[in-house]
Design an enzyme around this catalytic site. Structure first.
Site, PDB file in Angstrom:
ATOM      1  N   GLU A   1       0.836  -1.197   0.000  1.00 26.12           N
ATOM      2  CA  GLU A   1       0.000   0.000   0.000  1.00 26.12           C
ATOM      3  C   GLU A   1       0.874   1.251   0.000  1.00 26.12           C
ATOM      4  O   GLU A   1       2.077   1.186   0.288  1.00 26.12           O
ATOM      5  CB  GLU A   1      -0.901  -0.028   1.231  1.00 26.12           C
ATOM      6  CG  GLU A   1      -1.884  -1.175   1.133  1.00 26.12           C
ATOM      7  CD  GLU A   1      -2.925  -1.159   2.216  1.00 26.12           C
ATOM      8  OE1 GLU A   1      -3.113  -0.099   2.843  1.00 26.12           O
ATOM      9  OE2 GLU A   1      -3.539  -2.205   2.428  1.00 26.12           O
TER      10      GLU A   1
ATOM     11  N   LYS B   1      -1.891 -11.404  13.169  1.00 29.79           N
ATOM     12  CA  LYS B   1      -2.181 -12.777  12.748  1.00 29.79           C
ATOM     13  C   LYS B   1      -1.531 -13.786  13.696  1.00 29.79           C
ATOM     14  O   LYS B   1      -2.122 -14.824  14.011  1.00 29.79           O
ATOM     15  CB  LYS B   1      -1.703 -12.991  11.307  1.00 29.79           C
ATOM     16  CG  LYS B   1      -2.530 -12.182  10.302  1.00 29.79           C
ATOM     17  CD  LYS B   1      -1.841 -12.110   8.961  1.00 29.79           C
ATOM     18  CE  LYS B   1      -2.681 -11.360   7.950  1.00 29.79           C
ATOM     19  NZ  LYS B   1      -1.937 -11.062   6.713  1.00 29.79           N
TER      20      LYS B   1
END
Ligand SMILES: NC(=O)c1ccc[n+]([C@@H]2O[C@H](COP(=O)([O-])OP(=O)(O)OC[C@H]3O[C@@H](n4cnc5c(N)ncnc54)[C@H](OP(=O)(O)O)[C@@H]3O)[C@@H](O)[C@H]2O)c1
Length: 432
Positions: A189, A204
């Site tokens: 990004e 995660k």
């Protein structure tokens, strides 16, 4: 049978793919669930934006109104972030709706509140898409392996950083150059902080550790180091060791002396792994997770870790599971964090290390350096001396040692007159 009505919160990269799959697979999904699935509404921020394949009549900015509607049975959240996602999911569960989320940030920060709400209301809370995109990983941990004892989860769970490190390894690119390329190709990004600083992988890791060890772990508990400091020299050093640098999420049980677990270690950092390790061959933006369980042995999960369609696949899998539970009138499994194992500080983590030092080319340097390792209880497995004059280097690989002992060694070495520079310190994972 009466249709099950689905509310979708968010219609961006993932949400639009969820709408597409719901429409394209309408008949098959109905047959698999035992009831048709109907989209009741889609909450977005900007309702005037044209969204291909989405009926504009379904769009609303009133997400709260949508999730509490009586004609909604299941809510899918693909907005992201903590708020309003958390409040919306809680409101949905409070009114008996089952929920599905892809939101790793929320699950890792405040999963406990969501799990408690699911337990209280009897609602399902599924979140397969929150870790490693399309790869079935949470359900195997939550269901298939729930009768086993998971010892360790070791994985590449962030595609952006894997792409960057892969470019550095294959083309000898520097970090900045590889990042720019990843941004041009849409793998990173414009603001890559969450990926390159390891926040995404840490969230995660928390979710994986919690499921694997049945113990509460949040993102704040995870030791996190990103890849911004990984240099072309680190990658070249790894190559010389027939290894490769990967950003790894590592969750493992830490045994105590009495056979009882002392706690768990949950950490994210760039580390060298041998090229012979299955994770070393995970290229580009792919993800892979290695799970070691006492009876099952080693299992490897591999695939696309992100992207609209792969992530939507995981969401549709959850949707079918949740919808089947609705049809059967029985909720799915709930999270149980009965073990309450402490997350141990990073200093207590035990692993191997690669240390590269630029040293003065004079006799006795190797002995002085080796002595400092020994003084801190860090045993050296291999040492290599290279170059001469201003280009003399020592490359040291240690046996397993605690992070605290290694850090203390390196701090002292930095003060040595004979050590011109500590050029690289990297953990070595994936073999003994
Ligand atoms: N993209 C991936 O590959 C991927 C992979 C795994 C998991 N995920 C997770 O999936 C979730 C969604 O990711 P994404 O990439 O699809 O994000 P995205 O493209 O930015 O889409 C977010 C959507 O949420 C809507 N939204 C934002 N704030 C809202 C609000 N207050 N009320 C209602 N709607 C709101 C946006 O509306 P507008 O369209 O009107 O702006 C947009 O449609 C995140 O939790 C992400 O971590 C994504």
């Amino acid at each position: 049978m009466k249709p099950l009505r689905v509310a979708l919160l968010g219609c961006g990269v993932v949400g639009t793919q969820v709408v597409r799959l719901l429409e394209e697979q309408r008949a098959d999904l109905a047959a698999r669930v035992g009831a048709p699935l109907e989209l009741a509404g889609v909450a977005v921020r900007r309702p005037d934006r044209v969204r291909a394949g989405v009926d504009p009549k379904l769009l609303t900015t009133d997400a709260e109104g949508l999730v509490t509607r009586d004609d909604v049975d299941i809510v899918i959240e693909v907005i992201g972030g903590i708020e309003p996602a958390r409040s919306l999911l809680l409101a949905a569960m409070k009114t008996g709706k089952s929920v599905i989320s892809a939101n790793k940030a929320l699950l890792a920060e405040d999963g406990a509140t969501l799990f408690a709400a699911a337990r209280e209301s009897g609602a399902d809370l599924y979140y397969e898409a929150s870790v490693a995109g399309a790869i079935p990983l949470l359900r195997p941990l939550r269901e298939s392996l729930v009768g086993d004892r998971v010892q360790r989860v070791l994985g590449i769970v962030n595609g952006t950083t894997n792409y960057i490190l892969d470019q550095m390894d294959t083309h000898g690119a520097g970090f900045e150059e590889a990042l720019e390329e990843a941004q041009e190709l849409g793998y990173a990004e414009a603001d890559p902080t969450a990926d390159v600083e390891g926040f995404d992988a840490a969230a995660k890791a928390a979710i994986l550790a919690q499921l694997a060890f049945h113990t509460p772990v949040t993102a704040a508990d995870v030791h996190r180091e990103g890849i911004t400091e990984v240099s072309a020299a680190d990658v070249a050093g790894a190559k010389e060791m027939d290894s490769v640098v990967k950003l790894l999420a590592i969750c493992e049980r830490v045994p105590g002396g009495d056979g009882v677990d002392r706690g768990v270690s949950v950490r994210v950092y760039p580390a060298m792994i041998p090229r012979s390790h299955p994770l070393a061959s995970v290229r580009e933006a792919y993800n892979a997770v290695f799970v070691e369980a006492q009876s099952a042995g080693s299992l490897m999960f591999y695939g696309a870790g992100a992207g609209g369609a792969p992530t939507a696949s995981a969401i549709l899998g959850d949707l079918v599971a949740v919808a089947r539970n609705k049809v059967a009138g029985t909720p799915g499994p709930v999270e149980v964090t009965y073990a309450s194992l402490p997350v141990l500080p990073m200093g207590e983590t035990v692993t191997r290390y690669y240390v590269q030092l630029d040293v003065a080319d004079r006799s006795g340097v190797l002995a002085t350096v080796a002595e400092e390792f020994a003084r801190n209880g860090v045993s050296i497995q291999a040492v290599r001396q290279e170059g001469s004059g201003d280009d003399a280097q020592l490359v040291i690989v240690t046996h397993r040692a605690s992070d605290a002992a290694l850090s203390a060694t390196v701090e002292t070495l930095r003060e040595f007159d004979s050590v011109r520079r500590v050029a690289s310190v990297m953990r070595v994972e994936g073999d003994e």
